[in-house]
Design an enzyme around this catalytic site. Structure first.
Site, PDB file in Angstrom:
ATOM      1  N   ASP A 120       2.925  -8.854   1.117  1.00 46.55           N
ATOM      2  CA  ASP A 120       1.726  -8.063   0.800  1.00 46.55           C
ATOM      3  C   ASP A 120       1.828  -7.425  -0.583  1.00 46.55           C
ATOM      4  O   ASP A 120       0.858  -6.835  -1.064  1.00 46.55           O
ATOM      5  CB  ASP A 120       1.489  -6.977   1.860  1.00 46.55           C
ATOM      6  CG  ASP A 120       2.732  -6.143   2.121  1.00 46.55           C
ATOM      7  OD1 ASP A 120       3.720  -6.698   2.626  1.00 46.55           O
ATOM      8  OD2 ASP A 120       2.719  -4.934   1.796  1.00 46.55           O
TER       9      ASP A 120
ATOM     10  N   ASP B 110       2.418  -3.605  -7.407  1.00 48.33           N
ATOM     11  CA  ASP B 110       2.964  -2.560  -6.545  1.00 48.33           C
ATOM     12  C   ASP B 110       4.362  -2.110  -6.986  1.00 48.33           C
ATOM     13  O   ASP B 110       5.388  -2.545  -6.455  1.00 48.33           O
ATOM     14  CB  ASP B 110       3.007  -3.009  -5.071  1.00 48.33           C
ATOM     15  CG  ASP B 110       1.707  -2.677  -4.369  1.00 48.33           C
ATOM     16  OD1 ASP B 110       0.785  -2.174  -5.041  1.00 48.33           O
ATOM     17  OD2 ASP B 110       1.607  -2.907  -3.158  1.00 48.33           O
TER      18      ASP B 110
ATOM     19  N   GLY C 112      -3.328  -3.612   4.711  1.00 46.30           N
ATOM     20  CA  GLY C 112      -4.572  -3.506   3.958  1.00 46.30           C
ATOM     21  C   GLY C 112      -4.454  -2.400   2.940  1.00 46.30           C
ATOM     22  O   GLY C 112      -3.418  -1.741   2.841  1.00 46.30           O
TER      23      GLY C 112
ATOM     24  N   ARG D 197      -3.585 -10.546  -2.457  1.00 44.69           N
ATOM     25  CA  ARG D 197      -2.151 -10.817  -2.278  1.00 44.69           C
ATOM     26  C   ARG D 197      -1.919 -12.056  -1.418  1.00 44.69           C
ATOM     27  O   ARG D 197      -2.847 -12.510  -0.747  1.00 44.69           O
ATOM     28  CB  ARG D 197      -1.515  -9.617  -1.541  1.00 44.69           C
ATOM     29  CG  ARG D 197      -1.690  -8.312  -2.237  1.00 44.69           C
ATOM     30  CD  ARG D 197      -2.318  -7.259  -1.333  1.00 44.69           C
ATOM     31  NE  ARG D 197      -2.800  -6.121  -2.127  1.00 44.69           N
ATOM     32  CZ  ARG D 197      -2.037  -5.137  -2.567  1.00 44.69           C
ATOM     33  NH1 ARG D 197      -0.778  -5.093  -2.209  1.00 44.69           N
ATOM     34  NH2 ARG D 197      -2.510  -4.196  -3.335  1.00 44.69           N
TER      35      ARG D 197
ATOM     36  N   ARG E  18      -4.414   3.051   0.993  1.00 44.88           N
ATOM     37  CA  ARG E  18      -4.600   4.241   0.151  1.00 44.88           C
ATOM     38  C   ARG E  18      -5.161   3.861  -1.209  1.00 44.88           C
ATOM     39  O   ARG E  18      -5.044   4.626  -2.159  1.00 44.88           O
ATOM     40  CB  ARG E  18      -3.284   4.976  -0.012  1.00 44.88           C
ATOM     41  CG  ARG E  18      -2.148   4.079  -0.503  1.00 44.88           C
ATOM     42  CD  ARG E  18      -0.954   4.913  -0.779  1.00 44.88           C
ATOM     43  NE  ARG E  18       0.224   4.089  -0.998  1.00 44.88           N
ATOM     44  CZ  ARG E  18       1.350   4.566  -1.472  1.00 44.88           C
ATOM     45  NH1 ARG E  18       1.430   5.833  -1.770  1.00 44.88           N
ATOM     46  NH2 ARG E  18       2.388   3.789  -1.617  1.00 44.88           N
TER      47      ARG E  18
HETATM   48  P1  AMP Z   1       3.750  -0.350   0.138  1.00 44.62           P
HETATM   49  O1  AMP Z   1       5.123  -0.265   0.718  1.00 44.62           O
HETATM   50  O2  AMP Z   1       3.409   0.796  -0.798  1.00 44.62           O
HETATM   51  O3  AMP Z   1       3.475  -1.662  -0.478  1.00 44.62           O
HETATM   52  O4  AMP Z   1       2.733  -0.150   1.354  1.00 44.62           O
HETATM   53  C1  AMP Z   1       2.707  -0.986   2.468  1.00 44.62           C
HETATM   54  C2  AMP Z   1       1.428  -0.765   3.229  1.00 44.62           C
HETATM   55  O5  AMP Z   1       1.349   0.583   3.675  1.00 44.62           O
HETATM   56  C3  AMP Z   1       0.171  -1.027   2.446  1.00 44.62           C
HETATM   57  O6  AMP Z   1      -0.771  -1.599   3.306  1.00 44.62           O
HETATM   58  C4  AMP Z   1      -0.237   0.339   1.981  1.00 44.62           C
HETATM   59  O7  AMP Z   1      -1.628   0.411   1.760  1.00 44.62           O
HETATM   60  C5  AMP Z   1       0.177   1.185   3.172  1.00 44.62           C
HETATM   61  N1  AMP Z   1       0.497   2.556   2.777  1.00 44.62           N
HETATM   62  C6  AMP Z   1       1.605   2.984   2.122  1.00 44.62           C
HETATM   63  N2  AMP Z   1       1.568   4.312   1.943  1.00 44.62           N
HETATM   64  C7  AMP Z   1       0.429   4.744   2.518  1.00 44.62           C
HETATM   65  C8  AMP Z   1      -0.196   6.023   2.684  1.00 44.62           C
HETATM   66  N3  AMP Z   1       0.367   7.129   2.218  1.00 44.62           N
HETATM   67  N4  AMP Z   1      -1.372   6.059   3.326  1.00 44.62           N
HETATM   68  C9  AMP Z   1      -1.948   4.960   3.821  1.00 44.62           C
HETATM   69  N5  AMP Z   1      -1.426   3.739   3.700  1.00 44.62           N
HETATM   70  C10 AMP Z   1      -0.261   3.620   3.055  1.00 44.62           C
HETATM   71 MG    MG Z   2       2.034  -2.600  -1.264  1.00 41.16          MG
END
Ligand code: AMP
Ligand code: MG
Length: 531
Positions: free
Chosen positions: A290, A300, A123, A216, A126
């Protein structure tokens, strides 16, 4: 399929200013763009989705927040007068210090296949969407603050993004757009003095990104795998009603939306997006479901990379040990991801129908890829062996580790009366010069046949080619230089780079060094998922 021209060719995007002098960024006579922060046309349609899809919540303010950079072109997309971005209220709204009039902030739930493994609960961990703004052209733009603090979907993470990753996302989405690729956009970066712990202590930042929606493939997977099939339908109806009205109540039974054509359209958009990545030499790095937009736009920007020294197997994500998301795997992964989405849509469509729509992927991909490569080579008509011509060039670039962007840019000069010097400048990028000469002769013959002319020199072709072969791309070391300056509080380099990347086909003679081969230290830069 009609070969599409390279979008963005020769386009002049217009004014774009970073931390501009007051008054420099106004839209003279452009009344649609005269909106203030308070009169933006918010239509928060996402919040019309029932509760399981999203949670209403506010941004958690960062300490010491201040504007680091903004993109006036992105402001124009929501009819916002760019001068407004310099008002202190802009940072206050983005940073949750003041409620933004008309906004209804919320975070969405989704799931996703990460490196091939299904993760049932993800989800916006952040990211917080303020709501959707409709511009004078009728387009919807979801305004989302990434790095906005914890949400119910943060799992065990801090809800923050570091300055380094916001700069990369901000610059690369602008670059992708200017290169003609479908992508999210970014309006601004807000930096802060708040410590955020990654491998070392860095500072937190926000990037305000914009997309029709941030829904997504994984948004659909979440409800499908929980057995909430009616909610898959609700979400599909929402996307179709607000973003793809062409598929609402067309061919479907009982006045239902035309889910089949809608899915087929997602398949084709995704295929074309990835064809564009392959043609410009972009590796996304984390093609989890995602991170795949339902609108077929690049979403992303994390550990991405552009091909520099040609390597078809480029793995730009340091965390991707198996090379699942290597450059040359991207077209296949795109299809794999669409198959995950197809599975999530089985409550709406028969399997045979889904398969028939998935079959549109390959022709859409190949058609677009070849059209883009022909344009890069200055060819106007299609011939069956064009792919072979491209493959041989790629094989030679691979052998010589030739710089992808520089090879194509120098090929443009071949037809511009550059004579033997221009030929030598391309040939010198290759180790096996004789083999390259053979390719060159074949290419010349192909160009002459294509143009129906006796002479190879053709300034019009050269100009056309310069309009599709960028001189400037976001090389890792360029991003790194801007990041290191920003970490010292100097944001000027972000602005300089943004300007070049927004006009990547122009010569910019004062910035020749930005188009040169990367320095030796660039090979040591490792980019991982940590952001
Ligand atoms: P990403 O690899 O950036 O696409 O992130 C994968 C998942 O992890 C997504 O659901 C992001 O919202 C969550 N996520 C990544 N970094 C953070 C963070 N620092 N705090 C909270 N959720 C995160
Ligand atoms: Mg992401």
């Amino acid at each position: 399929m009609v070969p599409a021209p390279v979008a963005g060719a020769g386009r002049r995007i217009g004014m774009s200013t970073i931390i501009a002098e007051p008054g420099e960024t106004t839209f003279a006579g452009d009344t649609a763009a005269a909106r203030t922060l308070e009169t933006l046309a918010f239509e928060p349609i996402q919040s019309s989705l029932p509760a399981p899809f999203q949670t209403r919540l506010a941004v958690t303010p960062l300490v010491g927040a201040h504007l680091a950079s903004f993109d006036a072109d992105a402001a124009r997309l929501i009819d916002l007068d760019p001068a407004q971005v310099q008002r202190p209220e802009f940072v206050a709204y983005l940073n949750g210090e003041r409620p933004w009039p008309g906004a209804e902030p919320s975070a969405m739930v989704y799931a996703g296949h990460q490196f091939g493994v299904y993760v049932p609960q993800l989800g916006d961990g952040r990211a917080i969407s303020f709501g959707q703004v409709r511009n004078a052209r009728g387009e919807l733009w979801d305004l989302q603050s990434k790095g906005a603090g914890p949400t119910p979907y943060s799992r065990f993470a801090d809800g923050r993004a570091v300055l380094r990753s916001t700069i990369r996302e901000y610059l690369c989405s602008a670059a992708m757009h200017a290169l003609g690729g479908p992508t999210t956009r970014a309006l601004a970066i807000v930096a802060s003095s708040e410590p955020v712990v990654r491998e070392s202590v860095e500072t937190g930042a926000l990037v305000l990104r914009m997309a029709p929606s941030h829904i997504r493939f994984g948004s659909f997977e979440f409800f499908f795998h929980r057995g909430q099939h009616e909610l898959v339908r609700t979400l599909a109806d929402h996307v179709i009603a607000h973003h793809c009205p062409a598929f609402a109540r067309r061919g479907g039974e009982g006045g239902q939306p035309d889910y089949a054509e809608w899915f087929g359209d997602i398949v084709e958009r995704t295929a074309r997006m990835i064809a564009h990545w392959q043609a410009v030499g972009f590796a996304h790095g984390v093609m989890n479901t995602d991170n795949m937009s339902i609108h077929g736009i690049t979403l992303d920007y994390g550990p991405f990379g552009f091909l520099e020294a040609f390597d078809a197997g480029l793995i730009c994500n340091h965390s991707d040990e198996g090379g699942r998301y290597a450059f040359d795997n991207q077209p296949g992964i795109g299809y794999w991801n669409l198959a995950c989405l197809a599975q999530a849509l089985t409550p709406l469509l028969e399997v045979d129908t889904l398969k028939a729509m998935l079959a549109r992927y390959e022709p859409a991909y190949s058609g677009r890829f070849l059209a883009l490569m022909r344009a890069k080579l200055g060819l106007t008509a299609a011939r069956d062996d064009d792919l072979d011509l491209v493959r041989e060039l790629f094989a030679q670039m691979q052998h010589s580790r030739a710089d992808y962007t520089i090879v194509f840019r120098r090929l443009c000069d071949l037809g511009a009366s550059g004579g033997p010097r221009a030929s030598a400048q391309v040939r010198d990028l290759f180790l096996d010069r004789e083999r390259f000469e053979r390719w060159g002769a074949r290419y010349r013959a192909r160009v002459l046949e294509d143009s129906g002319s006796e002479t190879f020199d053709d300034p019009a072709r050269a100009a056309r080619m310069r309009g599709v072969n960028p001189k400037f791309i976001l090389r890792n070391y360029l991003a790194q230089t801007a990041i290191e300056a920003a970490q010292r509080g100097d944001y000027a380099e972000i602005g300089r780079l943004l300007h070049l990347l927004q006009h990547p086909f122009d010569e910019h003679p004062a910035h020749e060094s930005y188009a040169a081969l990367p320095p030796d230290w660039a090979t040591g830069i490792a980019v991982s998922c940590s952001s």
